[in-house]
Enzyme design. Structure first.
Site, PDB file in Angstrom:
ATOM      1  N   PHE A  99      23.540 -90.550 -29.204  1.00 51.48           N
ATOM      2  CA  PHE A  99      24.055 -89.213 -28.945  1.00 51.48           C
ATOM      3  C   PHE A  99      24.375 -89.095 -27.464  1.00 51.48           C
ATOM      4  O   PHE A  99      23.835 -89.831 -26.628  1.00 51.48           O
ATOM      5  CB  PHE A  99      23.022 -88.148 -29.353  1.00 51.48           C
ATOM      6  CG  PHE A  99      23.488 -87.239 -30.449  1.00 51.48           C
ATOM      7  CD1 PHE A  99      23.654 -87.706 -31.743  1.00 51.48           C
ATOM      8  CD2 PHE A  99      23.768 -85.908 -30.200  1.00 51.48           C
ATOM      9  CE1 PHE A  99      24.077 -86.873 -32.763  1.00 51.48           C
ATOM     10  CE2 PHE A  99      24.193 -85.062 -31.213  1.00 51.48           C
ATOM     11  CZ  PHE A  99      24.351 -85.539 -32.496  1.00 51.48           C
ATOM     12  N   GLN A 121      27.013 -73.454 -23.560  1.00 56.87           N
ATOM     13  CA  GLN A 121      27.571 -74.769 -23.869  1.00 56.87           C
ATOM     14  C   GLN A 121      28.781 -74.669 -24.787  1.00 56.87           C
ATOM     15  O   GLN A 121      28.720 -74.026 -25.837  1.00 56.87           O
ATOM     16  CB  GLN A 121      26.510 -75.633 -24.549  1.00 56.87           C
ATOM     17  CG  GLN A 121      26.973 -77.036 -24.859  1.00 56.87           C
ATOM     18  CD  GLN A 121      25.836 -77.925 -25.297  1.00 56.87           C
ATOM     19  OE1 GLN A 121      25.499 -77.963 -26.468  1.00 56.87           O
ATOM     20  NE2 GLN A 121      25.224 -78.624 -24.357  1.00 56.87           N
ATOM     21  N   HIS A 133      30.880 -76.869 -27.206  1.00 55.69           N
ATOM     22  CA  HIS A 133      30.831 -78.149 -27.919  1.00 55.69           C
ATOM     23  C   HIS A 133      32.223 -78.752 -27.884  1.00 55.69           C
ATOM     24  O   HIS A 133      33.203 -78.079 -28.185  1.00 55.69           O
ATOM     25  CB  HIS A 133      30.372 -77.947 -29.368  1.00 55.69           C
ATOM     26  CG  HIS A 133      29.902 -79.211 -30.016  1.00 55.69           C
ATOM     27  ND1 HIS A 133      30.758 -80.243 -30.326  1.00 55.69           N
ATOM     28  CD2 HIS A 133      28.672 -79.620 -30.424  1.00 55.69           C
ATOM     29  CE1 HIS A 133      30.076 -81.230 -30.887  1.00 55.69           C
ATOM     30  NE2 HIS A 133      28.801 -80.872 -30.948  1.00 55.69           N
ATOM     31  N   LEU A 178      32.245 -76.526 -36.463  1.00 53.90           N
ATOM     32  CA  LEU A 178      31.665 -77.640 -35.718  1.00 53.90           C
ATOM     33  C   LEU A 178      31.878 -78.980 -36.407  1.00 53.90           C
ATOM     34  O   LEU A 178      31.669 -79.120 -37.611  1.00 53.90           O
ATOM     35  CB  LEU A 178      30.160 -77.396 -35.550  1.00 53.90           C
ATOM     36  CG  LEU A 178      29.353 -78.524 -34.902  1.00 53.90           C
ATOM     37  CD1 LEU A 178      29.737 -78.678 -33.440  1.00 53.90           C
ATOM     38  CD2 LEU A 178      27.849 -78.247 -35.040  1.00 53.90           C
ATOM     39  N   GLU A 229      28.381 -84.018 -32.978  1.00 51.91           N
ATOM     40  CA  GLU A 229      28.429 -85.096 -31.994  1.00 51.91           C
ATOM     41  C   GLU A 229      28.065 -86.426 -32.638  1.00 51.91           C
ATOM     42  O   GLU A 229      28.366 -87.495 -32.099  1.00 51.91           O
ATOM     43  CB  GLU A 229      27.464 -84.778 -30.849  1.00 51.91           C
ATOM     44  CG  GLU A 229      27.614 -85.646 -29.630  1.00 51.91           C
ATOM     45  CD  GLU A 229      26.866 -85.060 -28.449  1.00 51.91           C
ATOM     46  OE1 GLU A 229      26.115 -85.801 -27.798  1.00 51.91           O
ATOM     47  OE2 GLU A 229      27.038 -83.858 -28.182  1.00 51.91           O
ATOM     48  N   ARG A 238      27.799 -82.949 -23.154  1.00 53.67           N
ATOM     49  CA  ARG A 238      28.798 -82.065 -23.746  1.00 53.67           C
ATOM     50  C   ARG A 238      29.599 -81.274 -22.718  1.00 53.67           C
ATOM     51  O   ARG A 238      30.797 -81.071 -22.879  1.00 53.67           O
ATOM     52  CB  ARG A 238      28.117 -81.105 -24.728  1.00 53.67           C
ATOM     53  CG  ARG A 238      27.590 -81.804 -25.959  1.00 53.67           C
ATOM     54  CD  ARG A 238      26.820 -80.861 -26.842  1.00 53.67           C
ATOM     55  NE  ARG A 238      26.366 -81.552 -28.043  1.00 53.67           N
ATOM     56  CZ  ARG A 238      25.629 -80.980 -28.984  1.00 53.67           C
ATOM     57  NH1 ARG A 238      25.261 -79.717 -28.847  1.00 53.67           N
ATOM     58  NH2 ARG A 238      25.250 -81.661 -30.047  1.00 53.67           N
ATOM     59  N   HIS A 266      29.204 -72.891 -28.369  1.00 54.25           N
ATOM     60  CA  HIS A 266      28.279 -73.469 -29.348  1.00 54.25           C
ATOM     61  C   HIS A 266      26.829 -73.032 -29.154  1.00 54.25           C
ATOM     62  O   HIS A 266      26.125 -72.798 -30.129  1.00 54.25           O
ATOM     63  CB  HIS A 266      28.375 -74.993 -29.241  1.00 54.25           C
ATOM     64  CG  HIS A 266      27.482 -75.749 -30.178  1.00 54.25           C
ATOM     65  ND1 HIS A 266      27.570 -75.635 -31.552  1.00 54.25           N
ATOM     66  CD2 HIS A 266      26.485 -76.640 -29.939  1.00 54.25           C
ATOM     67  CE1 HIS A 266      26.680 -76.424 -32.118  1.00 54.25           C
ATOM     68  NE2 HIS A 266      25.989 -77.031 -31.169  1.00 54.25           N
ATOM     69  N   ARG A 273      22.472 -78.402 -22.283  1.00 56.40           N
ATOM     70  CA  ARG A 273      21.574 -79.014 -23.267  1.00 56.40           C
ATOM     71  C   ARG A 273      22.131 -80.333 -23.779  1.00 56.40           C
ATOM     72  O   ARG A 273      23.318 -80.448 -24.074  1.00 56.40           O
ATOM     73  CB  ARG A 273      21.377 -78.069 -24.462  1.00 56.40           C
ATOM     74  CG  ARG A 273      20.570 -78.697 -25.590  1.00 56.40           C
ATOM     75  CD  ARG A 273      20.353 -77.737 -26.734  1.00 56.40           C
ATOM     76  NE  ARG A 273      21.558 -77.389 -27.454  1.00 56.40           N
ATOM     77  CZ  ARG A 273      22.149 -78.151 -28.386  1.00 56.40           C
ATOM     78  NH1 ARG A 273      21.665 -79.352 -28.672  1.00 56.40           N
ATOM     79  NH2 ARG A 273      23.224 -77.720 -29.029  1.00 56.40           N
TER      80      ARG A 273
END
Length: 598
Positions: A123, A244, A246, A256, A259, A290, A357, A402
């Site tokens: 990730f 954030q 995304h 969404l 990721e 991100r 997001h 994050r």
């Protein structure tokens, strides 16, 4: 004095507002300990927004290569752009394997490696050996990890006899003369009746407020209810300027795409077919954090290398992964491609664009989930009887940005920690504190104002103007002028919120009343965000301001001398105060301030 008897009352040891991952992880800990727990939810528990989480839960299990919590700790501090509190980050990363194995023992259907261990995928921003190479750390159940987790927790809560109040909306915190929280007021949607839910302890687990923006991956229920309740009760909101985006929301739909797509090997391409992230992040490429990937995508579009007839999106290419891998690891993404983009991702790329997001800020707490405020000496003071966990809280493990998979981890670690702390509290405190005489007055006044104003504004018109203003003035890239103008526009919208009315005063499932009450929460989150953002004169993490660019004195636009501190927004007076970032971990050496590179 006693509370007005005309309002029905229910009494519990603990009232939890929200039935997502954090609320149900906490309620499970409490119900197993024999406490009388009520969980209030606007929707059926398994429809809470945690169900939409796709990619995985971050934990240094080391099932597929060498990994340990120290590497996870370093990545999270770096990902936060050094605004995360290192004591809380250490606690979360050390507890991560434990909470994942807890879930496994509850029966959560993780994907498996050939040797039977939990499958983990790479990730963005997760590395081994302090950034030298990518690592597989995201514990996944295909691309439906949140779905599997939420259903597992709900089943365990049913077994533990947790009491769920489904289609109930909590409205306001009840504080006594000492400032302790002793319950909440709540509306039963089916009947329209107002109740007082009396409790020794109240926990807010209401999720984020992503619906303050026009383009969002968030569910329509994510209206910042816990933030609104806290702000109206005189509790400040922390670091709300950090939101954030995304990188991979479906263009035009906002839905969404996990990721996990890039974790499995998907590639972002511009109109020339170029894998452009190699230019921006030679080491991390498509798996950079991100905030950085979102800005790179936006830059490609601004410079004319976007895709499509209007050159306004980026292509996410998964065709090289093969249909078998996609159907095994990314089945939901395949369905989303068909349903929202009319694309077969096994044969063609899917158009994506950065989409709001997640909120990094929220209600300030300590690592036990207790809500805290600051006294005149800038020392943390616990608000007795009140806890907050999950996305509505700010502990702060995410800082300015994050890392993917740390959201589900946050829910589990601090939901469990808060549950354990409340159990200890209840063992020492056997009696409820008395309710104040004015327990429901604030709520009654809000409802009366709505019902008396039958010619006022329509709630959704005001809500849409809030969303459009935030989208225009607090997006991926910000300017000081845009934010300053946004402050004025949101202040004007607050006056319109006060003029919202109801044409229909019926009680049974009156969704117009619910929407109007939600807008009163949206405005608190929106104003906290735009005022906090306009005041932070630097670029850090997700808060990127064109006026504060990369200079030798301030690399990446970050100004640690003046702005290495947490923001606290206070509803009363619409003012800001600040508190220091906790740089001292619990047991290991601090990670000193460094320039964030990829």
């Amino acid at each position: 004095m006693t509370v007005k008897s005309s309002i029905p009352r229910r009494k519990f040891d603990v009232v939890i507002v929200g039935a997502g991952g954090s609320g149900m992880r906490a309620s499970l800990q409490l119900a197993r300990a024999g406490l009388n727990v009520a969980v209030l939810s606007k929707v059926f528990p398994t429809r809470s927004h945690t169900v939409a989480a796709q990619g995985g839960i971050g934990a240094s299990l080391g099932n597929m290569n060498e990994d340990n919590w120290h590497y996870h700790f370093y990545d999270t501090v770096k990902g936060s752009d050094w605004l995360g509190d290192q004591d809380a980050i250490e606690y979360m990363c050390r507890e991560a394997p434990k909470v994942v194995y807890d879930l496994e023992h509850m029966g959560m259907p993780f994907d498996r490696n050939p040797d039977g261990t939990i499958y983990q995928r790479p990730f963005g921003g997760h590395t081994a050996n302090y950034g030298e190479k990518a690592v597989e750390r995201a514990c996944a159940a295909a691309d439906r990890t949140g779905h599997a987790m939420l259903h597992t927790l709900y089943q365990q809560n049913v077994k533990a006899k947790t009491s769920f109040f489904v289609e109930w909306m909590a409205l306001d915190l009840i504080r006594d003369d000492a400032g302790d929280v002793v319950g909440v007021t709540a509306l039963e949607m089916e009947t329209g009746e107002l109740y007082i839910m009396e409790a020794k302890t109240v926990m807010l687990a209401t999720g984020g407020a992503g619906r303050i923006f026009a383009a969002s991956t968030n569910a329509f229920i994510n209206t910042g209810d816990g933030l609104g309740m806290a702000a109206r009760a005189g509790i400040p909101l922390e670091d709300m300027e950090f939101w954030q985006f995304h990188p991979t929301g479906v263009a035009g739909a906002g839905v969404l795409l996990t990721e996990g797509c890039r974790g499995e090997g998907a590639i972002l391409r511009n109109c020339n077919g170029e894998r452009f992230m190699e230019r921006y992040a030679p080491a991390y490429k498509d798996l950079a954090p991100r905030d950085y990937v979102s800005r790179c995508m936006d830059q490609e579009i601004k410079e004319g290398r976007g895709c499509g007839p209007n050159k306004d999106y980026i292509n996410l290419d998964m065709t090289h992964l093969g249909a078998d891998t996609i159907m095994k690891r990314l089945p939901s993404v395949f369905e989303i491609g068909h349903n929202f983009a009319n694309v077969d991702i096994t044969k063609e790329p899917i158009p994506v664009i950065p989409t709001i997001h997640y909120q990094m800020g929220g209600i300030p707490t300590n690592i036990n989930g207790q809500v805290v405020t600051q006294n005149a000496n800038n020392e943390s003071v616990v608000v007795n009887g009140l806890y907050a966990v999950g996305e509505c809280s700010c502990v702060s493990v995410h800082g300015a940005n994050r890392l993917g998979t740390n959201s589900l981890l946050d829910l589990l670690v601090f939901g469990r920690a808060a549950g354990n702390h409340i159990v200890e509290f209840n063992q020492k405190n056997k009696e409820h504190k008395p309710l104040p005489a004015n327990a429901a007055d604030v709520t009654l006044a809000r409802l009366a104002r709505l019902e008396a104003n039958q010619t006022g504004e329509y709630a959704q018109d005001v809500a849409n103007d809030i969303r459009n203003t935030m989208q225009s003035h607090a997006s991926v890239f910000r300017t000081q002028a845009l934010m300053d103008e946004g402050v004025k526009q949101i202040a004007a919208l607050r006056e319109r919120v006060n003029n919202i009315g109801l044409k229909d005063n019926s009680k049974v499932f009156n969704t117009a009343r619910i929407e109007a009450l939600e807008v009163e929460n949206l405005i608190e989150a929106a104003q906290a965000t735009i005022v906090s953002a306009a005041a932070r004169h630097e670029s850090r993490g997700a808060h990127t301001v064109n006026d504060y660019g990369d200079t030798p004195e301030h690399p990446n636009g970050r100004n640690d001398q003046d702005w290495h501190k947490h923001t606290l927004w206070h509803k009363e007076g619409n003012k800001l105060t600040y508190k220091p970032v906790q740089m001292k971990p619990l047991t290991v050496d601090s990670i000193p301030l460094q320039t964030r590179t990829f």
